[in-house]
Design an enzyme around this catalytic site. Structure first.
Site, PDB file in Angstrom:
ATOM      1  N   GLU A   1      44.259  36.387  63.392  1.00 58.69           N
ATOM      2  CA  GLU A   1      42.920  36.232  63.953  1.00 58.69           C
ATOM      3  C   GLU A   1      42.865  34.946  64.789  1.00 58.69           C
ATOM      4  O   GLU A   1      42.635  33.855  64.233  1.00 58.69           O
ATOM      5  CB  GLU A   1      41.886  36.127  62.836  1.00 58.69           C
ATOM      6  CG  GLU A   1      41.838  37.317  61.922  1.00 58.69           C
ATOM      7  CD  GLU A   1      40.481  37.434  61.243  1.00 58.69           C
ATOM      8  OE1 GLU A   1      39.823  38.450  61.450  1.00 58.69           O
ATOM      9  OE2 GLU A   1      40.085  36.490  60.545  1.00 58.69           O
TER      10      GLU A   1
ATOM     11  N   GLU B   1      37.098  30.645  58.922  1.00 58.60           N
ATOM     12  CA  GLU B   1      35.812  30.010  58.569  1.00 58.60           C
ATOM     13  C   GLU B   1      35.945  29.222  57.266  1.00 58.60           C
ATOM     14  O   GLU B   1      35.331  28.169  57.097  1.00 58.60           O
ATOM     15  CB  GLU B   1      34.715  31.085  58.480  1.00 58.60           C
ATOM     16  CG  GLU B   1      34.322  31.559  59.880  1.00 58.60           C
ATOM     17  CD  GLU B   1      33.775  32.965  59.961  1.00 58.60           C
ATOM     18  OE1 GLU B   1      33.381  33.535  58.928  1.00 58.60           O
ATOM     19  OE2 GLU B   1      33.749  33.501  61.090  1.00 58.60           O
TER      20      GLU B   1
ATOM     21  N   ASN C   1      34.829  42.666  57.258  1.00 56.98           N
ATOM     22  CA  ASN C   1      34.436  41.387  56.666  1.00 56.98           C
ATOM     23  C   ASN C   1      32.949  41.192  56.945  1.00 56.98           C
ATOM     24  O   ASN C   1      32.569  40.850  58.071  1.00 56.98           O
ATOM     25  CB  ASN C   1      35.267  40.251  57.289  1.00 56.98           C
ATOM     26  CG  ASN C   1      34.863  38.885  56.742  1.00 56.98           C
ATOM     27  OD1 ASN C   1      34.125  38.796  55.757  1.00 56.98           O
ATOM     28  ND2 ASN C   1      35.348  37.834  57.367  1.00 56.98           N
TER      29      ASN C   1
ATOM     30  N   SER D   1      36.772  39.730  67.384  1.00 54.93           N
ATOM     31  CA  SER D   1      35.954  40.506  68.326  1.00 54.93           C
ATOM     32  C   SER D   1      36.544  41.885  68.631  1.00 54.93           C
ATOM     33  O   SER D   1      36.407  42.393  69.747  1.00 54.93           O
ATOM     34  CB  SER D   1      35.708  39.719  69.613  1.00 54.93           C
ATOM     35  OG  SER D   1      34.990  38.532  69.322  1.00 54.93           O
TER      36      SER D   1
ATOM     37  N   LYS E   1      31.019  38.958  55.729  1.00 57.20           N
ATOM     38  CA  LYS E   1      30.620  37.538  55.696  1.00 57.20           C
ATOM     39  C   LYS E   1      29.311  37.368  54.909  1.00 57.20           C
ATOM     40  O   LYS E   1      29.095  38.065  53.935  1.00 57.20           O
ATOM     41  CB  LYS E   1      30.519  36.982  57.123  1.00 57.20           C
ATOM     42  CG  LYS E   1      31.745  37.324  57.970  1.00 57.20           C
ATOM     43  CD  LYS E   1      31.804  36.562  59.252  1.00 57.20           C
ATOM     44  CE  LYS E   1      32.966  37.065  60.089  1.00 57.20           C
ATOM     45  NZ  LYS E   1      33.251  36.264  61.243  1.00 57.20           N
TER      46      LYS E   1
HETATM   47  C1  PEP Z   1      36.440  37.906  61.209  1.00 61.45           C
HETATM   48  O1  PEP Z   1      35.634  37.021  60.937  1.00 61.45           O
HETATM   49  O2  PEP Z   1      37.361  38.172  60.424  1.00 61.45           O
HETATM   50  C2  PEP Z   1      36.276  38.604  62.483  1.00 61.45           C
HETATM   51  C3  PEP Z   1      37.296  39.258  62.956  1.00 61.45           C
HETATM   52  O3  PEP Z   1      35.044  38.503  63.079  1.00 61.45           O
HETATM   53  P1  PEP Z   1      34.597  39.202  64.465  1.00 61.45           P
HETATM   54  O4  PEP Z   1      35.098  40.612  64.442  1.00 61.45           O
HETATM   55  O5  PEP Z   1      33.096  39.132  64.455  1.00 61.45           O
HETATM   56  O6  PEP Z   1      35.203  38.404  65.562  1.00 61.45           O
END
Ligand code: PEP
Length: 248
Positions: free
Chosen positions: A161, A91, A9, A207, A11
């Site tokens: 998530e 988000e 992703n 993360s 973003k």
């Molecule tokens: C995400 O936004 O889907 C995500 C998992 O971000 P990160 O890996 O940066 O935590």
């Protein structure tokens, strides 16, 4: 056998040339596997999907066309060769007020238009502290996803998530991830049926990086990852890719 899926992703990151370069780097090793990159809209008509590396959209509007200034529809995405979308990312829920009700409409539109979806779910920190995380996540699924008929679940993957782990550097432990993934699978078994529960891919996101991917992916019920920050660096993403597909 459940499909192992690795999804990036991006973003609202990367300028055009950076995105194209990173996509080219991913395509050098992401062959014969299920790798998906959720890129900014603008680049999607330049990034051509193939069998092994698919480019998807991070968002869309649920109507097919009309007076919705600034929005992008599923038929428009399809006309650019896009067949994958993310739905329910935290988000979008938190910053853009996407409710369970709106997400249900997005799910229906994506399924009707023949798209593959990754539906995201996850609890905020205070809900986990109150030990209500399983109930919270299952209700997100009940409110927006569980109404679709079992025949359409081939189009669906899930991403768990935990919100407290997204972009924070805090990761769920493998026990926390496994517990939640097993609970999600059990709720699908009860609500939809055993066949769908056994075949659906449930990804972990939050993360996930080159240091913790192997342990997270070793969990029985974790079928892949949705990767934010670590998908912006080829070296990190490559290690995560190798961890998922047991390649060294
Ligand atoms: C995400 O936004 O889907 C995500 C998992 O971000 P990160 O890996 O940066 O935590």
């Amino acid at each position: 056998m459940r499909k192992k899926i690795l999804a990036a992703n991006w973003k609202m990151n990367l300028l055009r040339n950076e995105a194209i370069e990173l996509a080219n780097q991913f395509s050098q090793y992401a062959q014969n596997h299920h790798v998906q990159i959720y890129a900014p809209f603008l680049y999607l008509s330049e990034l051509v999907s193939d069998e092994d590396l698919a480019f998807g959209a991070q968002n869309f509007y649920f109507e097919n066309s009309g007076a919705y200034t600034g929005e992008i529809s599923l038929p428009q995405l399809a006309s650019c060769g896009v067949k994958h979308v993310l739905i329910g990312h935290s988000e979008r829920r938190q910053l853009f007020n996407e409710t369970d009700e709106l997400l249900k409409k997005k799910v229906d539109a994506a399924i009707a238009n023949g798209f593959n979806i990754i539906f995201c779910c996850g609890e905020p920190r205070e809900i986990r502290e109150q030990n209500e995380h399983v109930q919270f996540v299952v209700s997100q699924l009940k409110n927006s996803l569980f109404h679709i008929p079992s025949s359409r679940w081939k189009q669906v993957a899930l991403a768990y998530e935990p919100i407290w782990a997204i972009g924070t550097g805090l990761t769920a432990t493998s026990e926390q991830a496994e517990d939640m993934h097993a609970s999600i699978r059990q709720s699908i078994k009860v609500e939809i049926g055993e066949e769908v529960a056994e075949s659906i891919s449930i990804l972990y996101g939050g993360s996930c990086n080159e240091n913790n991917a192997k342990e997270l992916f070793s969990c029985d019920n974790v079928d892949g990852g949705l990767i934010g920050g670590a998908s912006l660096k080829n070296e990190a993403f490559k290690v995560i890719f190798q961890a998922l597909y047991d390649l060294h």
